[in-house]
Design a protein around this motif. Sequence first.
Motif, PDB file in Angstrom:
ATOM      1  N   VAL A 188       0.856  -1.187   0.000  1.00 37.81           N
ATOM      2  CA  VAL A 188       0.000   0.000   0.000  1.00 37.81           C
ATOM      3  C   VAL A 188       0.893   1.239   0.000  1.00 37.81           C
ATOM      4  O   VAL A 188       1.711   1.430   0.898  1.00 37.81           O
ATOM      5  CB  VAL A 188      -0.938   0.010   1.223  1.00 37.81           C
ATOM      6  N   GLY A 189       0.706   2.069  -1.010  1.00 35.29           N
ATOM      7  CA  GLY A 189       1.614   3.189  -1.209  1.00 35.29           C
ATOM      8  C   GLY A 189       2.841   2.727  -1.962  1.00 35.29           C
ATOM      9  O   GLY A 189       3.981   3.032  -1.590  1.00 35.29           O
ATOM     10  N   ALA A 190       2.625   1.975  -3.034  1.00 36.07           N
ATOM     11  CA  ALA A 190       3.710   1.311  -3.757  1.00 36.07           C
ATOM     12  C   ALA A 190       4.647   2.272  -4.463  1.00 36.07           C
ATOM     13  O   ALA A 190       5.778   1.909  -4.786  1.00 36.07           O
ATOM     14  CB  ALA A 190       3.114   0.329  -4.771  1.00 36.07           C
ATOM     15  N   ASN A 191       4.178   3.483  -4.745  1.00 38.30           N
ATOM     16  CA  ASN A 191       4.999   4.494  -5.408  1.00 38.30           C
ATOM     17  C   ASN A 191       5.544   3.948  -6.729  1.00 38.30           C
ATOM     18  O   ASN A 191       4.783   3.472  -7.556  1.00 38.30           O
ATOM     19  CB  ASN A 191       6.112   4.961  -4.469  1.00 38.30           C
ATOM     20  N   THR A 192       6.853   3.958  -6.931  1.00 40.35           N
ATOM     21  CA  THR A 192       7.429   3.498  -8.200  1.00 40.35           C
ATOM     22  C   THR A 192       7.700   1.998  -8.218  1.00 40.35           C
ATOM     23  O   THR A 192       8.286   1.498  -9.173  1.00 40.35           O
ATOM     24  CB  THR A 192       8.730   4.254  -8.507  1.00 40.35           C
ATOM     25  N   GLY A 193       7.299   1.284  -7.160  1.00 42.04           N
ATOM     26  CA  GLY A 193       7.463  -0.165  -7.134  1.00 42.04           C
ATOM     27  C   GLY A 193       8.777  -0.654  -6.583  1.00 42.04           C
ATOM     28  O   GLY A 193       9.112  -1.834  -6.747  1.00 42.04           O
ATOM     29  N   LYS A 194       9.522   0.193  -5.892  1.00 40.86           N
ATOM     30  CA  LYS A 194      10.844  -0.210  -5.383  1.00 40.86           C
ATOM     31  C   LYS A 194      10.751  -1.428  -4.460  1.00 40.86           C
ATOM     32  O   LYS A 194      11.488  -2.401  -4.613  1.00 40.86           O
ATOM     33  CB  LYS A 194      11.488   0.962  -4.644  1.00 40.86           C
ATOM     34  N   PHE A 195       9.839  -1.361  -3.481  1.00 39.50           N
ATOM     35  CA  PHE A 195       9.714  -2.488  -2.565  1.00 39.50           C
ATOM     36  C   PHE A 195       9.181  -3.715  -3.280  1.00 39.50           C
ATOM     37  O   PHE A 195       9.662  -4.833  -3.076  1.00 39.50           O
ATOM     38  CB  PHE A 195       8.809  -2.145  -1.389  1.00 39.50           C
ATOM     39  N   SER A 196       8.165  -3.543  -4.107  1.00 39.39           N
ATOM     40  CA  SER A 196       7.564  -4.680  -4.799  1.00 39.39           C
ATOM     41  C   SER A 196       8.592  -5.407  -5.659  1.00 39.39           C
ATOM     42  O   SER A 196       8.617  -6.647  -5.706  1.00 39.39           O
ATOM     43  CB  SER A 196       6.396  -4.203  -5.660  1.00 39.39           C
ATOM     44  N   LEU A 197       9.443  -4.651  -6.329  1.00 36.05           N
ATOM     45  CA  LEU A 197      10.504  -5.274  -7.135  1.00 36.05           C
ATOM     46  C   LEU A 197      11.449  -6.082  -6.252  1.00 36.05           C
ATOM     47  O   LEU A 197      11.834  -7.204  -6.601  1.00 36.05           O
ATOM     48  CB  LEU A 197      11.274  -4.197  -7.890  1.00 36.05           C
ATOM     49  N   ALA A 198      11.815  -5.515  -5.101  1.00 40.09           N
ATOM     50  CA  ALA A 198      12.714  -6.227  -4.192  1.00 40.09           C
ATOM     51  C   ALA A 198      12.057  -7.490  -3.658  1.00 40.09           C
ATOM     52  O   ALA A 198      12.689  -8.551  -3.574  1.00 40.09           O
ATOM     53  CB  ALA A 198      13.123  -5.301  -3.047  1.00 40.09           C
ATOM     54  N   ALA A 199      10.773  -7.397  -3.297  1.00 39.35           N
ATOM     55  CA  ALA A 199      10.072  -8.555  -2.740  1.00 39.35           C
ATOM     56  C   ALA A 199       9.888  -9.656  -3.778  1.00 39.35           C
ATOM     57  O   ALA A 199      10.066 -10.842  -3.489  1.00 39.35           O
ATOM     58  CB  ALA A 199       8.719  -8.119  -2.184  1.00 39.35           C
TER      59      ALA A 199
END
Length: 357
Positions: A188-199
Amino acid sequence: MLDKKFSPEPQHAFAARFEAQKIAFGPVVFHCVRYAWKRGLLQVLAKAGDTGLTHAQLLAHGEWSDYALKVVLESCLSAGVLLRADGRWVLDKTGYCILSDRMTQVNFDFVHDVCYQGLFELERSLDAQQPLGLPHLGDWPTLYQGLAELPEPAKSSWFAFDHLYSDTSFPDVLPDVFATGPRRVMDVGANTGKFSLAALGYQPEVALHLVDLPQQLAVAARNLADAGLSARASLHPVDLLDTACPLPGNMDLVWMSQFLSCFSEADIASIFERVAAALAPQGQVLVMDTFWDRQRYDIAAYCLINTSPYFTAMASGNSKVYESADYVRLAERAGLKLLTTRDGIGYCHSLLRFARA
């Protein structure tokens, strides 16, 4: 956490008066030191080392007028950036910090490029609880609608500021994120996807659900596609200020990083309520943020406290860098209980783990 006191103990009245003048002339000193850095003056003095350079030697470089040198050198002297010995100008330790410390440079650029002009409207913004300085950058209700369209250099400086603090934290917390074996994770609050890419890179079986404004998700979608990870990611364009808008459900884990500080307490309470409703029966919520009260060093607490006026004048008008107890209180109101707290992540992050009460 212990209460903080930033003034030395004891502090005599004369020293306190000097500190007060530093505050009064702070904006002036900021611009003079920035000029010395950006125009290469500090770099030239750094190359000269402990020997330093005379005024005449600096003038011979031909990049600064005699007048500019006098004004800027003297201001830098007053700030402890330079020292003068035997008629020669020498870079002091603070000057070397400005030239070598990435965090200092990012903070300088953020304050100058993103905040400075808009902060003139801070008084009105505090009274109205609206980001009345934001028109200096663009015509949006909040800064978040305009992130993808920010003019340069504000855009680069904003993302450098945001990523400096988050990028140092993500690698450290991924084991915490997957400690309970989640398969459906919502960012939630993914922004540019930095965390999602890491996960997605860390756990090949996880499915990520990215929630944010459409403008931010468009950038995240490009980044996911470039990394070849789009197949395991679902995008959910949502304006979290719309309290009637639900979130995708049955989540094993909900992740929020440097996100809730973008909202007022009332909005945070609403977000926690919707997040709690989105959890699977054994689901958990992880909140990573920068709480000024949980910092080991005063330098971190100082930087965080003084980021709050940016949220007021430029970002939303009613958000700030919070104390950790504020999040815990609002989460409990939404039916969540705090399980664990972990400090010392990256530069200045803490991780709060919640579950349904």
